[in-house]
Motif scaffolding. Sequence first.
Motif, PDB file in Angstrom:
ATOM      1  N   ALA A  98       0.827  -1.212   0.000  1.00  0.00           N
ATOM      2  CA  ALA A  98       0.000   0.000   0.000  1.00  0.00           C
ATOM      3  C   ALA A  98       0.859   1.259   0.000  1.00  0.00           C
ATOM      4  O   ALA A  98       0.592   2.216  -0.733  1.00  0.00           O
ATOM      5  N   VAL A  99       1.903   1.271   0.823  1.00  0.00           N
ATOM      6  CA  VAL A  99       2.780   2.446   0.886  1.00  0.00           C
ATOM      7  C   VAL A  99       3.551   2.604  -0.417  1.00  0.00           C
ATOM      8  O   VAL A  99       3.679   3.721  -0.946  1.00  0.00           O
ATOM      9  N   SER A 100       4.067   1.517  -0.969  1.00  0.00           N
ATOM     10  CA  SER A 100       4.829   1.614  -2.221  1.00  0.00           C
ATOM     11  C   SER A 100       3.948   2.037  -3.386  1.00  0.00           C
ATOM     12  O   SER A 100       4.431   2.624  -4.357  1.00  0.00           O
ATOM     13  N   ALA A 101       2.640   1.768  -3.283  1.00  0.00           N
ATOM     14  CA  ALA A 101       1.696   2.179  -4.325  1.00  0.00           C
ATOM     15  C   ALA A 101       1.248   3.632  -4.167  1.00  0.00           C
ATOM     16  O   ALA A 101       0.322   4.076  -4.847  1.00  0.00           O
ATOM     17  N   ARG A 102       1.882   4.369  -3.257  1.00  0.00           N
ATOM     18  CA  ARG A 102       1.638   5.802  -3.038  1.00  0.00           C
ATOM     19  C   ARG A 102       0.235   6.079  -2.486  1.00  0.00           C
ATOM     20  O   ARG A 102      -0.338   7.139  -2.720  1.00  0.00           O
ATOM     21  N   LEU A 103      -0.298   5.150  -1.703  1.00  0.00           N
ATOM     22  CA  LEU A 103      -1.610   5.367  -1.108  1.00  0.00           C
ATOM     23  C   LEU A 103      -1.548   6.296   0.095  1.00  0.00           C
ATOM     24  O   LEU A 103      -2.584   6.625   0.676  1.00  0.00           O
ATOM     25  N   THR A 104      -0.350   6.729   0.465  1.00  0.00           N
ATOM     26  CA  THR A 104      -0.195   7.769   1.488  1.00  0.00           C
ATOM     27  C   THR A 104       0.432   9.031   0.900  1.00  0.00           C
ATOM     28  O   THR A 104       0.865   9.910   1.648  1.00  0.00           O
ATOM     29  N   ALA A 105       0.470   9.134  -0.403  1.00  0.00           N
ATOM     30  CA  ALA A 105       1.236  10.216  -1.042  1.00  0.00           C
ATOM     31  C   ALA A 105       0.411  11.049  -2.013  1.00  0.00           C
ATOM     32  O   ALA A 105       0.935  11.553  -3.000  1.00  0.00           O
ATOM     33  N   ALA A 106      -0.891  11.211  -1.733  1.00  0.00           N
ATOM     34  CA  ALA A 106      -1.736  11.968  -2.666  1.00  0.00           C
ATOM     35  C   ALA A 106      -1.343  13.427  -2.757  1.00  0.00           C
ATOM     36  O   ALA A 106      -1.569  14.084  -3.780  1.00  0.00           O
ATOM     37  N   TRP A 107      -0.765  13.946  -1.671  1.00  0.00           N
ATOM     38  CA  TRP A 107      -0.520  15.388  -1.589  1.00  0.00           C
ATOM     39  C   TRP A 107       0.721  15.830  -2.346  1.00  0.00           C
ATOM     40  O   TRP A 107       0.989  17.022  -2.454  1.00  0.00           O
ATOM     41  N   SER A 108       1.476  14.888  -2.893  1.00  0.00           N
ATOM     42  CA  SER A 108       2.795  15.233  -3.433  1.00  0.00           C
ATOM     43  C   SER A 108       2.877  15.225  -4.954  1.00  0.00           C
ATOM     44  O   SER A 108       3.970  15.372  -5.495  1.00  0.00           O
ATOM     45  N   ARG A 109       1.741  15.071  -5.665  1.00  0.00           N
ATOM     46  CA  ARG A 109       1.817  15.088  -7.129  1.00  0.00           C
ATOM     47  C   ARG A 109       0.481  15.505  -7.729  1.00  0.00           C
ATOM     48  O   ARG A 109      -0.577  15.327  -7.110  1.00  0.00           O
TER      49      ARG A 109
END
Length: 547
Positions: A98-109
């Motif tokens: 989940a983390v590697s799939a950027r499910l915590t990274a919506a705010w950065s792109r």
Amino acid sequence: MPATHTVTNQPPPLAGYDVYSADRALTEAVERHLAPELLDEARTELSGLGRSAGSSQVQDWGRLANENPPTLRTHDRYGHRVDEVEFHPSWYQLMRKAVSARLTAAWSRPGGHVRRAAGFLVWSQVEAGHGCPISMTHAAVPALRADPALAAEWEPRLTSTLYDPALAPAAEKPGAIFGMGMTEKQGGSDVRANTTLARPLAEDGAYELTGHKWFCSAPMSDGFLVLAQTGEGPTCFLLPRVLADGTRNVFRIQRLKDKLGNRSNASAEVEFDGTWARRVGEEGRGVRTIIEMVAATRLDCVLGSAALMRQAVAQAVHHAGHREAFGGLLVDKPLMRNVLADLALESEAATTLGLRLAAAYDAVQDRGDEGERALLRLAVPAAKYWVTKRCTPLVAEAAECLGGNGYVEESGMPRLLRESPLNSVWEGAGNVQALDVLRALRREPGALDAFLREVGQARGADHRLDAAIKQLLTELADMEGAEARARRVVERIALVLQGSLLVRFAPPEVADLFCASRLGGDWGNAFGTLPHSPHLAEVVERARPVA
């Protein structure tokens, strides 16, 4: 094997397929809301995640994580207090992916919220429990931005694509996970009744906390956003699990909750006793600070329920497409077709609404769109109220489509059913959401204006939708005694919004049946009571997962 044990007329496992690409409502929403220059990369990422989610190996991860819930170890062998939560290896695999799939990274792109919402909806179908820390980590970012220094320190960790479960100082880890603690046993949703106290220390912005939390989400996390009382009132704090010098903060886990569902995830009762924390935002403004986190997690409640709905519908349609009874396939029987089509409508409406709200978040983040911000203020609690309420009856009906097999653990349907009520309770139960909608209507007229502009884009396309909008405006014109009928008002807001989106974007047969049943009143009290239509088979086929 005895001839009487020969297995026939059983559907094959729904495995070895692309969960994302097989979901036409989801793929069409992504295509609709993402800028063209982002689509190729998004398709590749989401299809890759979808193939993982549909694989037998990953499905086993979800099963094993659910069957082997976390355990609490309060002390080590020497009697030292450690307060550690241990998980099955499958849990860590799910978290890592989940983390590697950027499910915590919506705010950065750019377009990050639509891409992340689609991925969250896909990956949550594997096992919903680990979605809690993923959601908390994602949602902590806007709250931390109330303190630019804290945001600069923690945001790169929270949006990292590397997961490390070790209990170590966050500065020494490649990435970090966040939890949250607001609820106390004497207050529940009334967080202003909290009694946890914060005493300022000599270091600027540092405090020590003393008190308890009745529900602390994801207690194995690297940091937590919590509320505590100062002289100015409820205040938001960042509480690290491990301090910078490597010592563990005072974070006593009293017990893990024994929950109806969500078994793979740890929810805990915790106590603070001189626990070190940093203030986030101004004293006395804690509710306002942490509400940004709550709004984001409420959207994840919508997405999580949409994921459960989609997986339940996929299993039901898959079963009916292979199971024969009374001389033919179940999917071809008129009454079963009506049930499946009705379930598919509910699922598509939930997915379409969830992705539309994610697109509004992107518009706010990427362009500073104030109209979309106003829409979110009203639409998020309304969607959270309605979609999460619809999840449990849908999953129960989908399980019934499998007959007795749907009541057996091996089918996976009981796990979905136990999970289905959670999102209605989490981040404020139904009444909390309904009252929040009333608050927005009374205090923020721009929110209603934004909602009416949104649904007005479908004006004249369907007479039942037009009539429902008119009826809603009549309800809103009389706010006397509105609290007692708040659920009715919020239900109509959500249904009108779903109807508007489907009329504009879904195939005509989907929009027509939704408006006829949900808005036009041509519907019974149970699923499977859609009006007669020659297009029911098309609606069911649209929902079929292609394995």
